[in-house]
Scaffold this motif. Structure first.
Motif, PDB file in Angstrom:
ATOM      1  N   LEU A 129      44.290  27.515  49.070  1.00 30.63           N
ATOM      2  CA  LEU A 129      44.000  27.104  48.654  1.00 30.63           C
ATOM      3  C   LEU A 129      44.645  27.843  47.932  1.00 30.63           C
ATOM      4  N   GLN A 142      37.150  25.018  48.858  1.00 32.99           N
ATOM      5  CA  GLN A 142      36.683  26.177  49.086  1.00 32.99           C
ATOM      6  C   GLN A 142      34.898  25.824  48.872  1.00 32.99           C
ATOM      7  N   TYR A 146      33.463  27.953  52.419  1.00 33.88           N
ATOM      8  CA  TYR A 146      31.746  28.655  51.896  1.00 33.88           C
ATOM      9  C   TYR A 146      31.138  28.377  52.616  1.00 33.88           C
TER      10      TYR A 146
END
Length: 331
Positions: A129, A142, A146
């Protein structure tokens, strides 16, 4: 010798006058560098720690007194500290119980596999990332990684069971490829793969947060110096990025080793069944069945105390090895 009507003796202490004379009414101030000085200076910050400390004191440390029933005979409805002293009777019982050693082996295998996959993968994902230059794509990746962390453990277990059911999507795909449907949730040999895979899916994305935060603290001048020296991107990652996040990685590794024996109690409890006990039953679920379902609380307390001692040994050993090898530790 007396002069002008004034008399003095050698025993009289000298009188101090002027600005050097101490003021008895003045409060004694804490010296800089002491804990009293720090407490008086930053009392607002220290006050924020009062509630967390009370939480740990009431719900973590106070219940430790109950470990005494591991050495006393406990009967429901009797004294909370047991009825009579039995010494190491319950310790000898579980040490001579073959079922306990099977559960102990399952705990080591599941804990080892979880640590093997769930510890390095967040580092790899954070490095990937970090190389994404587009902010939109980076934020999207992300968010996607998550999201599983915020799902309830019950929902995750339900998703896993629905996906792997006889008529679930996985078996439908197997049938479409010419295979036969497999009852994955009833096969002991499949449980470890299912558990570790679901753990990776749920936790790896969340684990990258700390590593991404650590990456932002690395000085960009180090990358510039590496490029001047002719280092390519892989060399920069190896010689600049990884050493920069090493303290964070070591700290998380020590904490993961400390919780090595308490492997996924909730998820195992939701996913396993009597058919998968040979590979799925771990110490925490065994304690639940012995203590809560069978009301054999003294026996369960003895096993829990044994598990806690192993956890302490693991975390202290990991910290000591880390201190001596890489110079970084948790304390």
């Amino acid at each position: 010798m007396n002069t002008s009507g004034m008399s003095t003796t050698l025993d009289d202490p000298p009188r101090v006058t002027g600005p050097d004379r101490p003021d008895p009414g003045r409060r004694r101030r804490a010296r800089p560098g002491t804990w009293r000085h720090a407490l008086r200076r930053d009392w607002q910050l220290y006050s924020l720690a009062v509630l967390p400390l009370l939480f740990f004191l009431i719900f973590r440390y106070a219940p430790m007194i109950g470990n005494v029933i591991a050495f006393r005979r406990f009967e429901p409805g009797g004294s909370i500290f047991g009825e009579s002293w039995v010494g190491l009777r319950y310790v000898k019982l579980f040490l001579n119980d073959p079922m306990f050693w099977n559960v102990f082996t399952n705990t080591l295998v599941l804990g080892g596999l979880t640590l093997l996959f769930c510890f390095p993968l967040p580092i790899a994902l954070a490095l990937l990332l970090n190389e994404v230059r587009s902010r939109r794509i980076k934020r999207f990746l992300q968010s996607v990684s998550y999201l599983p962390h915020f799902l309830s453990m019950v929902i995750v277990a339900a998703l896993v069971m629905q996906m792997l059911a006889i008529d679930g999507p996985v078996n439908q795909m197997v049938k479409a490829l010419g295979g036969e449907a497999t009852p994955f949730m009833q096969k002991p040999e499949w449980f470890r793969t299912i558990f570790v895979s679901s753990e990776v899916w749920q936790t790896v994305g969340w684990g990258t947060i700390l590593y991404l935060a650590a990456l932002t603290t690395i000085d960009e001048q180090l990358y510039d110096a590496a490029r001047i020296d002719g280092a390519n991107r892989w060399r920069q990652i190896w010689h600049v990025t990884l050493p920069g996040i090493r303290p964070t990685a070591i700290t998380l590794l020590i904490l993961n080793i400390g919780t090595f024996m308490a492997t996924g109690f909730e998820k195992v409890l939701l996913l396993y069944n009597p058919l998968t006990y040979p590979t799925a039953d771990v110490i925490s679920t065994y304690l639940y069945r012995m203590g809560v379902e069978s009301s054999n609380l003294s026996y369960a307390a003895a096993i829990g105390l044994f598990e806690a001692l192993i956890g302490i040994v693991l975390i202290v050993s990991a910290n000591l090895i880390s201190r001596r090898t890489v110079g970084t530790g948790l304390w």
